[in-house]
Enzyme design. Structure first.
Site, PDB file in Angstrom:
ATOM      1  CE1 TYR A   1      -8.496   7.214  -1.024  1.00  0.00           C
ATOM      2  CE2 TYR A   1      -6.379   7.562  -2.072  1.00  0.00           C
ATOM      3  CZ  TYR A   1      -7.134   7.396  -0.930  1.00  0.00           C
ATOM      4  OH  TYR A   1      -6.526   7.435   0.297  1.00  0.00           O
TER       5      TYR A   1
ATOM      6  CG  ASP B   1     -10.321   9.755   4.732  1.00  0.00           C
ATOM      7  OD1 ASP B   1     -10.646   8.587   4.515  1.00  0.00           O
ATOM      8  OD2 ASP B   1      -9.421  10.333   4.126  1.00  0.00           O
TER       9      ASP B   1
ATOM     10  CG  ASP C   1     -11.506   8.783   1.249  1.00  0.00           C
ATOM     11  OD1 ASP C   1     -10.535   8.052   1.521  1.00  0.00           O
ATOM     12  OD2 ASP C   1     -12.014   9.563   2.079  1.00  0.00           O
TER      13      ASP C   1
ATOM     14  CG  ASP D   1      -2.153  -0.686   1.120  1.00  0.00           C
ATOM     15  OD1 ASP D   1      -2.896  -0.782   2.104  1.00  0.00           O
ATOM     16  OD2 ASP D   1      -2.425  -1.184   0.021  1.00  0.00           O
TER      17      ASP D   1
ATOM     18  CG  HIS E   1      -4.813   5.494   7.160  1.00  0.00           C
ATOM     19  ND1 HIS E   1      -5.876   5.174   7.977  1.00  0.00           N
ATOM     20  CD2 HIS E   1      -5.350   5.737   5.941  1.00  0.00           C
ATOM     21  CE1 HIS E   1      -7.001   5.234   7.285  1.00  0.00           C
ATOM     22  NE2 HIS E   1      -6.714   5.567   6.039  1.00  0.00           N
TER      23      HIS E   1
ATOM     24  N   GLY F   1      -1.749   2.516   4.798  1.00  0.00           N
ATOM     25  CA  GLY F   1      -2.780   3.130   3.963  1.00  0.00           C
ATOM     26  C   GLY F   1      -2.359   4.372   3.194  1.00  0.00           C
TER      27      GLY F   1
END
Lengths: 429, 434
Positions: free
Chosen positions: B300, B172, B261, B95, B137, B145
């Site tokens: 994203y 988020d 997001d 990730d 994160h 993340g």
């Protein structure tokens, strides 16, 4: 079959068992005496689930049955799907009181679900596959309370753990169906006697394992634990009431508005803030490629005049399709060819080829060209041809599976932020 | 309401060409697009724009472990294969890929948040914006993340030098686990996160029951949500929770992570918020008139990210922006409508009223527990907030009270819903009272 006999609870619990492929439970069956339930529909008489042969030897009887094939879970999964689709369907039945669970054999679908859940949360070794462990759970014990007792730990035990033992945010995503967790939610919610014990049960050590990011609701939630200790929490000092020392360093360098000596003396038409796009322009063919290009260039000129040095500070000079001006036509064509020809190959990424073919251009220049020229032109083309379904972020369809420059597949790891259970198109092919 | 808020906005031109790797959904290029769009609406004329200093490793080590920071500084894509143990230890490689200029990128976005906090501390501005930040994160000793360095924690630690209590709000779609974990033991930071929870959604934490530990008990609030939450439901819950939290906790400053997001149509998210719904939350927090640090975060689908954060910059500047996007270098990205509005997605809202109500009740229940906390200097809260109308002990425990009656005793029928219980259609003016 470790049939321990059934407890016919007083609170009207209804047996949930899969009678056949259609898995409906009748009221009549439920009213039968406890002995009758020994004639288990699910598995014992070899009822076919989804047309596949069940292992009818029963759980725990035969060591060969330890490693169960994936098909043997399909009945359970089908049941869960059914429950998830309509949790309020009375034929779903309900769970017995928690203290009675141990009396039920794992031919009960709900019991299987609970055992699987326990197994997945129990896993300590990266070596065991989830498959083995689930089988193990069936084999080892029909006694959920035994399993749970093994796991009970107080969170304070984590306090002095070394770094290597800490609970890590796992990357593997459970590969079960979404409905699995939903119906476990349902199971959790239905049972009333969970008590606070479950809150203290910790999931235990989890290395690269599945199922640690569980979202089971209800009182049985065996949730992902928050690691505690000096390796995780910040050092927060106590607040001092003394006056804060004004620190004029490191407050950022002002780029805008421009410094006085730099103020632009040019006459620039001041556009009101937030004016937005003009209704009509003076072009002969409004909205055509030339019209758009003209207005973008016009705006760019205005921005450049207005911003002065800030224009270069913010790298506006290397934005937009004008970036292509510093590329030769030959290079541009080659760029396009490389991207197109490599997009479908699973192992090769066009970036590797680009880096190879353009040794004199640095990475930044290539990325810059990609975003400012290549993608924009592609969007321009898409906009004019089929504007309804375009997504400039959708590189998967063109550029192969997710991965980094070295071809490692990020999305192979479950539990990755990439993998959203609902967004299956992002998952590995 | 203050007449005019002074806004400081942080941007570094070097973020535009940061590239995580082929097909990686995190695209810092979205910051470039956002900045461009902000300028095309002339918003730069209402605020001051700063280039942040690149945070030094020693500043990053105010939170992160020194060895982790050092590793981030040294590792490159070419050498990572030689350090596979460390890559695993620090959770790098999947990730969180190692890419060119990774450390510089971290320095930029962390520097932005730290500088923003310092400007606020020095009262040089009322609101500070760093869209490049919000990487919530990242943990003390590892990446997670797509986040390597937790700029929010660093910014909050900076604010704590000047304020006794800081409130952190996270909208988020993913749980703000890095920030919550960092401040799990302290009551000097209250973390409030609204996120998708369940179905094995990343990161897996953020349960309603996670409320903090030790001195930090009840100073972490989690609002776990299901797929498809819409503007009305989300904003109602947000407003109820945040106004209560601020009333009880009385922070000196607020940090707001605006991950985009949570918008409809996000590549990784699963909510159904429109930009107006998302921005209404920002508007509400601004109206609290506290020093405010706003950061970006997830997001994203880069065109929507640019739209959202531009609208929110406008909100913070009290500038109403017309939907028609003016000409700019990236205008093609905003086809076919070239509008600030994003298409809505037909999506079922899996968050029932009773579910949201039960969350709200639980949050209020937890907040009651910090009423009497002596370590946090609070005003006396007016008694009619938490003394119920009935005495639970005097009720006959054997007598069944139906759910509606029970709910009524805790909360009036119309407290959560305007008017009757079943209003499904009155969303038109829901954002106006922000």
């Amino acid at each position: 079959m470790t049939n321990k006999g059934l407890f016919n609870s007083d609170d009207g619990w209804v047996l949930v068992a899969s009678a056949s492929d259609d898995e409906t439970v009748n009221e009549e069956e439920n009213k039968r005496g406890s002995e009758d339930f020994g004639e288990e529909r699910y598995g014992v008489d070899g009822g076919n689930i989804d047309g596949r042969e069940m292992d009818t030897s029963g759980v725990g009887e035969d060591s060969a049955s330890r490693k169960r094939k994936p098909e043997c879970y399909s009945g359970m999964l089908d049941w869960i799907t059914k429950v998830a689709k309509d949790p309020c369907d009375p034929t779903n039945g309900s769970l017995p009181e928690r203290h009675n669970w141990k009396y039920y054999g794992c031919y009960q679908l709900w019991k299987q679900v609970l055992l699987v859940r326990d197994a997945m949360l129990l896993r300590r070794n990266a070596d065991s596959t989830s498959q083995e462990t689930i089988s193990q759970a069936f084999f080892d014990s029909n006694d959920i309370s035994t399993l749970q007792k093994k796991q009970k730990m107080h969170p304070s035990l984590y306090d002095d753990r070394k770094g290597s033992e800490r609970l890590r945010c796992s990357k593997r995503l459970l590969s079960a169906k979404d409905s699995f967790s939903k119906s476990c939610d349902r199971i959790g919610v239905e049972s009333s006697s969970s008590g606070s014990q479950c809150d203290e049960v910790c999931a235990g050590e989890q290395s690269n394992s599945t199922a640690d990011s569980v979202g089971f609701a209800g009182n049985f939630r065996r949730k992902k634990q928050i690691p505690l200790g000096p390796l995780f929490q910040a050092d927060v000092p106590d607040f001092c009431e003394e006056a804060y020392k004004i620190d004029c360093k490191w407050l950022g360098t002002r780029i805008w508005p421009l410094e006085k000596r730099e103020r632009n003396k040019n006459l620039i038409e001041r556009v009101p803030i937030g004016r937005g796009r003009r209704e009509s322009c003076g072009c002969q063919f409004p909205g055509s490629v030339e019209c758009v290009r003209f207005h973008v260039a016009e705006k760019r000129m205005m921005v450049k005049l207005e911003l002065g040095t800030a224009f270069y500070g913010w790298k506006f000079n290397s934005m937009g399709e004008e970036v292509a001006l510093s590329w030769t036509k030959e290079d541009e064509n080659k760029f396009q060819d490389i991207v197109k020809s490599n997009c479908l190959l699973s192992e090769k990424y066009f970036w590797d080829e680009l880096f190879k073919f353009f040794p004199r251009k640095d990475r930044e220049a290539l990325v810059n060209y990609y975003y400012n020229v290549f993608l924009l032109r592609r969007r321009g083309y898409q906009n004019r041809n089929d504007a309804s379904d375009i997504d400039s972020d959708d590189e998967e369809s063109e550029f192969g599976p997710v991965g980094n420059r070295f071809g490692q597949n990020a999305a192979n790891s479950p539990g990755s932020i990439f993998c959203s259970p609902k967004k299956s198109h992002l998952n590995i092919r | 309401m203050r007449s005019k808020d002074k806004i400081a906005y942080f941007y570094d031109g070097d973020v535009g060409n940061v590239y995580f790797g082929p097909s990686h959904p995190m695209k810092p290029h979205r910051l470039c697009m956002t900045h461009h769009l902000v300028l095309s609406y002339e918003l730069h004329n209402k605020m001051e724009i700063y280039r942040p200093h690149k945070a030094y490793p020693v500043e990053l080590a105010q939170f992160h472990s020194a060895d982790y920071v050092e590793f981030l500084n040294r590792i490159t894509p070419d050498t990572q294969s030689l350090f596979s143990n460390e890559m695993v230890k620090y959770n790098l490689g999947e990730d969180c890929p190692v890419f060119e200029n990774l450390f510089e990128f971290c320095q930029i976005y962390a520097g932005g948040t730290i500088d923003a906090a310092r400007r606020l501390n020095n009262q040089l501005c009322d609101i500070a914006i760093n869209w490049a930040g919000g990487l919530h994160h990242a943990k003390k000793c590892e990446a997670s993340g797509f986040c390597y360095v937790n700029d929010l924690v660093l910014g909050i630690l900076e604010l704590l030098k000047h304020h006794a209590r800081v409130l952190y709000i996270d909208i988020d779609v993913h749980h703000g686990d890095g920030v919550e974990e960092a401040f799990y033991f302290t009551d000097r930071v209250m973390t409030v996160s609204f996120h998708k929870y369940g179905d094995l959604f990343f990161p897996g934490t953020g349960d309603l029951k996670d409320v903090g530990e030790r001195e930090g008990k009840f100073y972490a609030i989690n609002v776990p949500l299901k797929d498809g939450i819409d503007d009305t439901s989300f904003y109602r819950l947000f407003k109820l929770v945040i106004t209560k939290v601020v009333e009880i906790y009385q922070p000196g400053a607020i940090v707001l992570q605006c991950g985009a997001d949570s918008l409809a149509g996000d590549r990784l998210g699963c909510f159904n918020l429109s930009i107006d719904g998302h921005a209404a939350c920002v508007r509400l927090v601004k109206s609290l008139n506290l020093p405010l640090l706003v950061t970006g975060g997830g997001g994203y689908t880069k065109e929507n990210v640019a739209r959202c954060w531009t609208v929110e910059t406008g909100v913070l500047l009290d500038a109403e922006l017309p939907d028609e996007i003016p000409e700019n270098e990236y205008i093609k990205y905003f086809a076919p409508d070239y509008s600030l509005k994003i298409p809505s997605v037909p999506m079922e809202n899996l968050n029932s009223r009773s579910y949201l109500n039960s969350i709200r009740q639980q949050v209020h229940e937890n907040l009651r527990s910090i009423q009497h906390s002596p370590s946090v200097q609070l005003q006396e809260v007016p008694p009619d907030f938490y003394i119920p109308d009935f005495d639970e002990d005097e009720q006959n425990p054997d007598e069944r009270v139906d759910r509606h009656m029970k709910d009524k005793q805790i909360q009036r029928d119309d407290e959560y819903y305007g008017g009757d219980n079943d209003h499904d259609h009155d969303h038109d003016h829901i954002m106006d009272d922000a």
